[in-house]
Scaffold this active site. Structure first.
Site, PDB file in Angstrom:
ATOM      1  N   ASN A   9      53.025 -22.045 -75.837  1.00  0.00           N
ATOM      2  CA  ASN A   9      54.172 -21.889 -74.950  1.00  0.00           C
ATOM      3  C   ASN A   9      54.396 -23.205 -74.216  1.00  0.00           C
ATOM      4  OD1 ASN A   9      56.065 -21.183 -73.054  1.00  0.00           O
ATOM      5  ND2 ASN A   9      54.747 -19.779 -71.897  1.00  0.00           N
ATOM      6  N   LYS A  11      56.810 -23.913 -72.316  1.00  0.00           N
ATOM      7  CA  LYS A  11      57.506 -23.674 -71.038  1.00  0.00           C
ATOM      8  C   LYS A  11      58.699 -24.633 -70.897  1.00  0.00           C
ATOM      9  CE  LYS A  11      53.258 -21.766 -69.203  1.00  0.00           C
ATOM     10  NZ  LYS A  11      52.409 -21.502 -68.054  1.00  0.00           N
ATOM     11  N   HIS A  96      57.041 -12.870 -69.184  1.00  0.00           N
ATOM     12  CA  HIS A  96      56.051 -13.844 -68.714  1.00  0.00           C
ATOM     13  C   HIS A  96      56.002 -13.792 -67.181  1.00  0.00           C
ATOM     14  CE1 HIS A  96      53.955 -17.580 -67.908  1.00  0.00           C
ATOM     15  NE2 HIS A  96      53.568 -17.568 -69.172  1.00  0.00           N
ATOM     16  N   GLU A  98      55.815 -16.007 -65.025  1.00  0.00           N
ATOM     17  CA  GLU A  98      56.692 -16.964 -64.347  1.00  0.00           C
ATOM     18  C   GLU A  98      58.108 -16.412 -64.234  1.00  0.00           C
ATOM     19  OE1 GLU A  98      55.624 -20.222 -66.881  1.00  0.00           O
ATOM     20  OE2 GLU A  98      53.673 -20.325 -65.898  1.00  0.00           O
ATOM     21  N   GLU A 168      47.793 -12.087 -69.486  1.00  0.00           N
ATOM     22  CA  GLU A 168      47.750 -13.365 -68.776  1.00  0.00           C
ATOM     23  C   GLU A 168      47.602 -13.098 -67.277  1.00  0.00           C
ATOM     24  OE1 GLU A 168      49.620 -16.869 -71.039  1.00  0.00           O
ATOM     25  OE2 GLU A 168      51.235 -15.846 -69.997  1.00  0.00           O
ATOM     26  N   GLY A 174      47.605 -21.953 -65.468  1.00  0.00           N
ATOM     27  CA  GLY A 174      47.817 -23.306 -64.953  1.00  0.00           C
ATOM     28  C   GLY A 174      46.876 -23.702 -63.830  1.00  0.00           C
ATOM     29  N   SER A 213      44.836 -20.854 -68.792  1.00  0.00           N
ATOM     30  CA  SER A 213      43.917 -21.997 -68.774  1.00  0.00           C
ATOM     31  C   SER A 213      43.017 -22.073 -70.007  1.00  0.00           C
ATOM     32  CB  SER A 213      43.067 -21.987 -67.495  1.00  0.00           C
ATOM     33  OG  SER A 213      43.902 -22.171 -66.369  1.00  0.00           O
TER      34      SER A 213
HETATM   35  P1  13P Z   1      48.193 -22.448 -69.146  1.00  0.00           P
HETATM   36  O1  13P Z   1      47.510 -22.462 -70.478  1.00  0.00           O
HETATM   37  O2  13P Z   1      48.812 -23.746 -68.776  1.00  0.00           O
HETATM   38  O3  13P Z   1      47.310 -21.866 -68.082  1.00  0.00           O
HETATM   39  O4  13P Z   1      49.446 -21.437 -69.283  1.00  0.00           O
HETATM   40  C1  13P Z   1      49.213 -20.177 -69.794  1.00  0.00           C
HETATM   41  C2  13P Z   1      50.526 -19.520 -70.031  1.00  0.00           C
HETATM   42  O5  13P Z   1      51.217 -19.154 -69.105  1.00  0.00           O
HETATM   43  C3  13P Z   1      50.976 -19.377 -71.415  1.00  0.00           C
HETATM   44  O6  13P Z   1      52.078 -18.525 -71.498  1.00  0.00           O
END
Ligand code: 13P
Length: 253
Positions: A9, A11, A96, A98, A168, A174, A213
């Site tokens: 992903n 993003k 997601h 976010e 997640e 992150g 992560s």
């Molecule tokens: P990270 O791997 O940067 O923690 O992000 C995970 C994520 O949100 C994947 O969709």
């Protein structure tokens, strides 16, 4: 159960030229034909076409980061499932954290998007996960059950093999604080149990993947954890060397 998944992903990162370079590097370094994993690249909308051109007719596939539930019409700023199919997309991330947290996406919206995606022949990757506050209050199991049940409310048994659930935990995204083996195991058991409640034996066909992560140093323990059928990678998928290393280590697990 199908192959395990490694999903990148990206993003809201990378311009078209960066996406092109990264995709070519991944293709050059990985020999997808021999992989035991299904690899999905999920770029921002504006980079999907260029990535598709590179990975078309390879074993890598293309995903989107979101979709709207209507097929066409006066919905300024939205992208429809048919439009995604039209550019060679076969997967879509939905719900997601976010989007839930920053854009205010609700369980109801995720549910409508899941149905629309399936109807168009897209495979939804439904993201679920608790916040740190919810975890500390002991609410994680209920949050996961509610998010899964709501998102899959309109899904029938014929479609379950096209669904992936991504666990997640919001606190692991992150932050470098990836969840422990035990935390992943407990959450995936909870999700699996809910899926069995909804779909009975057919729930065995739904892959549950972990994200938060994940990097080359922890990929092996993540994939060795019971009930984990792949991973959703954010930051570490933006760097060709790190992502290739992650895939190689995953294969050597
Ligand atoms: P990270 O791997 O940067 O923690 O992000 C995970 C994520 O949100 C994947 O969709």
């Amino acid at each position: 159960m199908s192959k395990s998944l490694i999903i990148a992903n990206w993003k809201m990162n990378l311009l078209r030229s960066d996406s092109e370079l990264l995709t070519k590097s991944i293709l050059n370094m990985v020999n997808p034909g021999v992989l035991q994993f299904e690899i999905v690249l999920v770029p921002p909308f504006t980079n999907m076409e260029i990535v598709h051109r590179i990975i078309d007719h390879t074993d890598l596939s293309l995903g989107a980061q979101n979709v709207f539930w209507e097929d066409s019409g006066a919905y300024t700023g939205e992208i429809s499932p048919t439009m995604l199919r039209d550019i060679g997309c076969s997967w879509v991330l939905l719900g997601h954290s976010e989007r839930r947290q920053i854009l205010g996406e609700t369980d109801f919206e995720v549910r409508r998007k899941v149905s629309a995606a399936l109807a168009a022949g897209l495979k939804p990757i439904v993201c679920v996960g608790e916040t740190l506050l919810q975890r500390n209050k002991g609410m994680a199991p209920n949050v996961l059950r509610r998010q899964v049940e709501s998102a899959l409310q309109d899904v029938n048994n014929e479609n379950v093999q096209n669904i992936v659930i991504a666990y997640e935990p919001v606190w692991a995204i992150g932050t470098g604080n990836n969840a422990s083996v035990q935390e992943i195991e407990v959450a995936h058991d909870e999700i699996r149990d809910k899926l069995i409640g909804l779909f009975g034996k057919d729930a065995d066909n739904i892959r549950i993947i972990y994200g938060g992560s994940v990097n080359p140093d922890n990929i092996q323990y993540v994939l060795s954890t019971k009930n984990v059928n792949g991973t959703l990678v954010g930051g570490a998928s933006l760097d060709a060397d790190a992502f290739i290393q992650l895939i190689e280590k995953a294969g050597a697990k």
